[in-house]
Design a protein around this motif. Structure first.
Motif, short mmCIF file in Angstrom:
data_model
loop_
_atom_site.label_atom_id
_atom_site.label_comp_id
_atom_site.label_asym_id
_atom_site.label_seq_id
_atom_site.Cartn_x
_atom_site.Cartn_y
_atom_site.Cartn_z
N GLU A 1 49.73 68.51 54.88
CA GLU A 1 49.12 69.31 55.64
C GLU A 1 47.69 69.62 55.06
OE1 GLU A 1 51.07 73.20 55.83
OE2 GLU A 1 52.92 72.27 56.76
N GLU A 2 47.42 69.57 53.85
CA GLU A 2 46.08 69.88 53.46
C GLU A 2 45.24 68.45 53.31
OE1 GLU A 2 46.78 71.86 49.81
OE2 GLU A 2 47.14 73.82 50.71
N ASN A 3 45.86 67.35 53.18
CA ASN A 3 45.32 66.12 52.74
C ASN A 3 45.46 64.88 53.78
OD1 ASN A 3 44.21 66.80 49.80
ND2 ASN A 3 46.46 67.27 49.91
N TRP A 4 46.36 65.13 54.74
CA TRP A 4 46.65 63.80 55.53
C TRP A 4 46.01 64.37 56.88
CZ3 TRP A 4 48.51 58.90 54.63
CH2 TRP A 4 49.00 58.29 55.80
N GLU A 5 45.01 63.45 57.26
CA GLU A 5 44.27 63.39 58.59
C GLU A 5 44.47 62.35 59.61
OE1 GLU A 5 40.34 64.09 57.64
OE2 GLU A 5 40.39 66.01 56.51
N ALA A 6 45.20 61.31 58.81
CA ALA A 6 45.54 60.22 59.70
C ALA A 6 46.51 60.45 61.01
CB ALA A 6 45.80 58.93 58.93
N ASP A 7 46.14 59.84 62.05
CA ASP A 7 46.91 59.90 63.44
C ASP A 7 47.72 58.68 63.50
OD1 ASP A 7 48.23 60.14 65.89
OD2 ASP A 7 46.36 59.77 66.94
N LEU A 8 48.93 58.41 63.48
CA LEU A 8 49.84 57.22 63.34
C LEU A 8 50.67 57.36 64.43
CD1 LEU A 8 50.56 56.90 59.34
CD2 LEU A 8 48.78 55.85 60.74
N GLY A 9 50.47 58.11 65.53
CA GLY A 9 51.10 58.27 66.77
C GLY A 9 51.68 57.01 67.48
N SER A 10 50.61 56.07 67.43
CA SER A 10 51.11 55.01 68.09
C SER A 10 52.03 53.96 67.59
CB SER A 10 49.75 54.24 68.62
OG SER A 10 49.11 54.94 69.26
N VAL A 11 51.99 54.16 66.22
CA VAL A 11 52.93 52.99 65.17
C VAL A 11 54.61 53.05 65.92
CG1 VAL A 11 54.18 52.74 63.01
CG2 VAL A 11 51.73 53.29 63.29
N ASN A 12 54.76 51.72 66.33
CA ASN A 12 56.20 51.78 67.00
C ASN A 12 56.93 50.62 66.35
OD1 ASN A 12 58.39 51.41 68.31
ND2 ASN A 12 57.36 52.03 70.61
N GLN A 13 57.54 50.82 65.26
CA GLN A 13 57.99 49.60 64.43
C GLN A 13 59.45 49.12 65.09
OE1 GLN A 13 55.65 48.41 62.38
NE2 GLN A 13 57.06 48.24 60.90
N LEU A 14 60.12 50.09 65.84
CA LEU A 14 61.36 49.71 66.40
C LEU A 14 60.96 48.56 67.42
CD1 LEU A 14 63.05 52.99 67.13
CD2 LEU A 14 63.99 51.10 65.49
N LYS A 15 59.88 48.84 68.25
CA LYS A 15 59.59 47.63 69.02
C LYS A 15 58.77 46.49 68.76
CE LYS A 15 57.31 47.80 73.93
NZ LYS A 15 57.01 48.52 74.98
N TYR A 16 58.05 46.81 67.78
CA TYR A 16 56.85 45.66 67.42
C TYR A 16 57.29 45.11 66.24
CZ TYR A 16 54.21 47.66 71.42
OH TYR A 16 54.16 48.28 72.62
N TYR A 17 58.01 45.36 65.40
CA TYR A 17 57.95 45.23 63.80
C TYR A 17 58.04 43.60 63.75
CZ TYR A 17 63.12 44.43 63.30
OH TYR A 17 64.31 43.91 63.13
N LYS A 18 59.09 42.80 64.50
CA LYS A 18 59.10 41.63 64.46
C LYS A 18 58.17 40.49 64.63
CE LYS A 18 63.34 39.76 64.13
NZ LYS A 18 64.74 39.35 64.68
N TRP A 19 57.11 41.02 65.39
CA TRP A 19 56.22 39.93 65.93
C TRP A 19 54.71 40.55 66.10
CZ3 TRP A 19 54.09 41.56 70.41
CH2 TRP A 19 54.54 42.48 71.06
N ASP A 20 54.45 41.83 65.76
CA ASP A 20 53.24 42.39 65.71
C ASP A 20 52.24 41.51 65.09
OD1 ASP A 20 54.17 43.24 63.58
OD2 ASP A 20 53.69 45.15 63.64
N LYS A 21 52.42 41.23 63.68
CA LYS A 21 51.42 40.72 62.90
C LYS A 21 51.29 39.08 63.14
CE LYS A 21 49.06 40.63 59.07
NZ LYS A 21 48.65 38.94 58.91
N SER A 22 52.53 38.46 63.51
CA SER A 22 52.35 36.88 63.98
C SER A 22 51.66 36.87 65.12
CB SER A 22 53.71 36.59 64.13
OG SER A 22 54.27 37.17 65.08
N PHE A 23 51.49 37.81 66.02
CA PHE A 23 50.71 37.55 67.10
C PHE A 23 49.24 38.00 66.72
CE2 PHE A 23 49.08 39.64 71.17
CZ PHE A 23 48.58 38.44 71.86
#
Length: 206
Positions: A26-48
């Motif tokens: 709460e005091e140190n983390w400011e990053a918004d990671l709300g768009s991360v979707n490993q269930l949908k993209y994890y197999k091909w996101d990096k290769s694309f």
């Protein structure tokens, strides 16, 4: 993390976050990671992403009629596949069209997130940066930098898939990756997760 009291081992040999850990976030983390979707993209996101960077390099060098360059992709099959894809693009100005799509899709991101994507591009007289180099440049933790990249890229993938007609070159290149659907067992996990099952119950059912 365990020695610092931020996480602790549970009786199931799993680690869970402590109250101290929650407070730290709460005091140190400011990053918004709300768009991360490993269930949908994890197999091909990096290769694309790698394919798109490679395509950008080849098309850029082609626009300058330069044949004396080292391709970032060493796999001969992938080189031939890309060559075939480029030949299949109708009309002139594929370089301008690709540039326009890069400009349009990254406009969906704030400037700092745009850098995570665009700084990695390779082209004529342009050497892309690695995520590690971007992290060093911005004095940012390497893992956090990686997560922020994932968040930005997953957001753009969502934009691309929801409106493919706005990005015909990107989407056409994405289609060359073939079947991107996950195997049945992974789809089952996704469906159970969407139905509200806990991780423990999913594990039992699987």
């Amino acid at each position: 993390l365990s020695k610092s009291g931020l996480i602790k081992e549970s009786n199931k040999k799993l680690f869970v976050i402590t109250e101290k850990g929650k407070k730290y976030l709460e005091e140190n983390w400011e990053a918004d990671l709300g768009s991360v979707n490993q269930l949908k993209y994890y197999k091909w996101d990096k290769s694309f992403f790698d394919l798109l960077v490679f395509a950008s390099q080849v098309i850029s060098e082609k626009a300058y009629k330069n044949k004396q360059y080292l391709p970032i992709e060493a796999n001969l099959f992938k080189q031939q596949q890309l060559k075939k894809w480029i030949k299949g693009q109708e009309g002139e100005g594929v370089n301008e069209r690709l540039y326009f799509e890069w400009e349009k899709i990254t406009a969906e991101l704030p400037n700092e997130s745009q850098e995570l994507i665009l700084a990695q591009l390779v082209g004529h007289q342009e050497i892309g940066m690695t995520l590690f180099q971007i992290a060093e440049k911005n004095n940012r933790d390497v893992i956090l930098n990686y997560l922020l990249f994932k968040n930005s890229w997953h957001h753009l993938l969502t934009v691309l898939i929801s409106d493919p007609s706005d990005y015909p070159l990107f989407y056409s290149l994405l289609q060359t990756q073939g079947n991107r659907d996950k195997e049945p067992s992974s789809q089952q996990t996704t469906e159970l997760y969407k139905q509200g099952y806990s991780l423990e119950n999913i594990a039992v059912r699987r």
